[in-house]
Design an enzyme around this catalytic site. Structure first.
Site, PDB file in Angstrom:
ATOM      1  CB  SER A 223      -0.907   0.037   1.230  1.00 44.86           C
ATOM      2  OG  SER A 223      -1.823  -1.031   1.218  1.00 44.86           O
TER       3      SER A 223
HETATM    4  N1  SAH Z   1      -1.307  -4.604   4.070  1.00 42.32           N
HETATM    5  C1  SAH Z   1      -0.595  -4.858   2.840  1.00 42.32           C
HETATM    6  C2  SAH Z   1      -1.406  -4.439   1.625  1.00 42.32           C
HETATM    7  C3  SAH Z   1      -1.484  -5.574   0.672  1.00 42.32           C
HETATM    8  S1  SAH Z   1      -2.627  -5.458  -0.659  1.00 42.32           S
HETATM    9  C4  SAH Z   1       0.786  -4.201   2.867  1.00 42.32           C
HETATM   10  O1  SAH Z   1       1.116  -3.514   3.826  1.00 42.32           O
HETATM   11  O2  SAH Z   1       1.560  -4.407   1.943  1.00 42.32           O
HETATM   12  C5  SAH Z   1      -3.963  -6.460  -0.082  1.00 42.32           C
HETATM   13  C6  SAH Z   1      -3.651  -7.886   0.296  1.00 42.32           C
HETATM   14  O3  SAH Z   1      -4.892  -8.474   0.727  1.00 42.32           O
HETATM   15  C7  SAH Z   1      -3.156  -8.774  -0.845  1.00 42.32           C
HETATM   16  O4  SAH Z   1      -1.965  -9.375  -0.459  1.00 42.32           O
HETATM   17  C8  SAH Z   1      -4.287  -9.803  -1.021  1.00 42.32           C
HETATM   18  O5  SAH Z   1      -3.811 -11.087  -1.414  1.00 42.32           O
HETATM   19  C9  SAH Z   1      -4.904  -9.833   0.360  1.00 42.32           C
HETATM   20  N2  SAH Z   1      -6.294 -10.308   0.428  1.00 42.32           N
HETATM   21  C10 SAH Z   1      -7.316 -10.081  -0.431  1.00 42.32           C
HETATM   22  N3  SAH Z   1      -8.443 -10.695  -0.009  1.00 42.32           N
HETATM   23  C11 SAH Z   1      -8.131 -11.331   1.165  1.00 42.32           C
HETATM   24  C12 SAH Z   1      -8.851 -12.142   2.076  1.00 42.32           C
HETATM   25  N4  SAH Z   1     -10.145 -12.468   1.884  1.00 42.32           N
HETATM   26  N5  SAH Z   1      -8.206 -12.604   3.165  1.00 42.32           N
HETATM   27  C13 SAH Z   1      -6.888 -12.323   3.388  1.00 42.32           C
HETATM   28  N6  SAH Z   1      -6.155 -11.574   2.545  1.00 42.32           N
HETATM   29  C14 SAH Z   1      -6.754 -11.072   1.448  1.00 42.32           C
END
Ligand code: SAH
Length: 221
Positions: A67
């Site tokens: 993010s």
């Molecule tokens: N918090 C992260 C942002 C990652 S983007 C950071 O600091 O880098 C969002 C993430 O959510 C992705 O890795 C995606 O695979 C995950 N995601 C999407 N749907 C999800 C779900 N139902 N349960 C767990 N993770 C999920």
């Protein structure tokens, strides 16, 4: 390949990023301090070393993103963390957001649905310093009933709706920060749970996240 060296140049770039986040309206000093302390370039391939300190989201493995620093700061500030809060994060991704939370002295439980990212984080040496983060491979829509209730819940993917199961895992007075919407843009909401199980809603700015998807992905799903 990643390299783990935090030079004066990196520290300088990070100070500039923190100043920019302040200008953009982030005022919680503890959030700014955590961002100042964490080498975000450790979370990216070393080819993108300098990119780590631009205020931008960036691609990581399996089509996911780390993010944007502003988004991380914004969501973290909305959580109004107290020392030792139990915090559930949905969407571990790069584990940068989880590290910001851990750096602020709360207990972090983070779930990732992509097996490859979960495995990557197990091998990521820097994260060993955070004994207050527990990593889970699972579906965030289900939350972690075994570890509930939580003081705070943060969703870092675009939620198509507010999952009832996650509301159920909040303490009374607990807060959830969640970007809601299934189009290109989502509304950041902060929900506060009441004693009767209902919740009130505050509406904040628009953001753009990768989608929150049902079920797990990868081997063993
Ligand atoms: N918090 C992260 C942002 C990652 S983007 C950071 O600091 O880098 C969002 C993430 O959510 C992705 O890795 C995606 O695979 C995950 N995601 C999407 N749907 C999800 C779900 N139902 N349960 C767990 N993770 C999920």
């Amino acid at each position: 390949m990643r390299t783990f060296e935090d030079t004066y140049r990196h520290k300088g770039l990070r100070k500039r990023l923190v100043a920019l986040l302040k200008e953009k309206g982030i005022s919680d000093e503890r959030v700014l301090e955590a961002i100042n302390d964490i080498p975000r370039h450790y979370f990216l391939d070393s080819a993108f070393d300098e990119k780590a300190y631009e205020d931008k989201a960036f691609p990581i493995a399996v089509g996911q993103t780390i993010s944007q620093p502003y988004t991380v700061a914004y969501q973290t500030q909305l959580l109004e963390l107290k020392p030792f809060d139990k915090v559930l994060e949905i969407g571990t991704g790069s584990a940068y957001q989880a590290s910001v939370l851990a750096e602020m002295g709360v207990q972090v439980f983070t779930i990732e649905r992509q097996k490859a990212l979960f495995e990557e984080n197990k091998k990521f040496h820097y994260l060993k310093k955070y004994s207050n983060i527990k990593f889970f491979y699972g579906d965030g829509f289900a939350g972690l009933p075994t570890y509930a209730p939580f003081d705070k819940i943060i969703i870092t993917a675009a939620a198509p709706f507010i999952p009832d199961k996650l509301i159920a895992q909040l303490k009374t007075g607990g807060k959830m920060v969640i970007p809601v919407g299934d189009g290109a843009v989502q509304r950041m909401l902060r929900l506060t749970k009441h004693a009767d199980g209902s919740y009130s809603e505050e509406i904040f700015a628009n953001f753009s996240f990768v989608p929150m998807l049902e079920g797990r992905e990868g081997n063993g799903s």
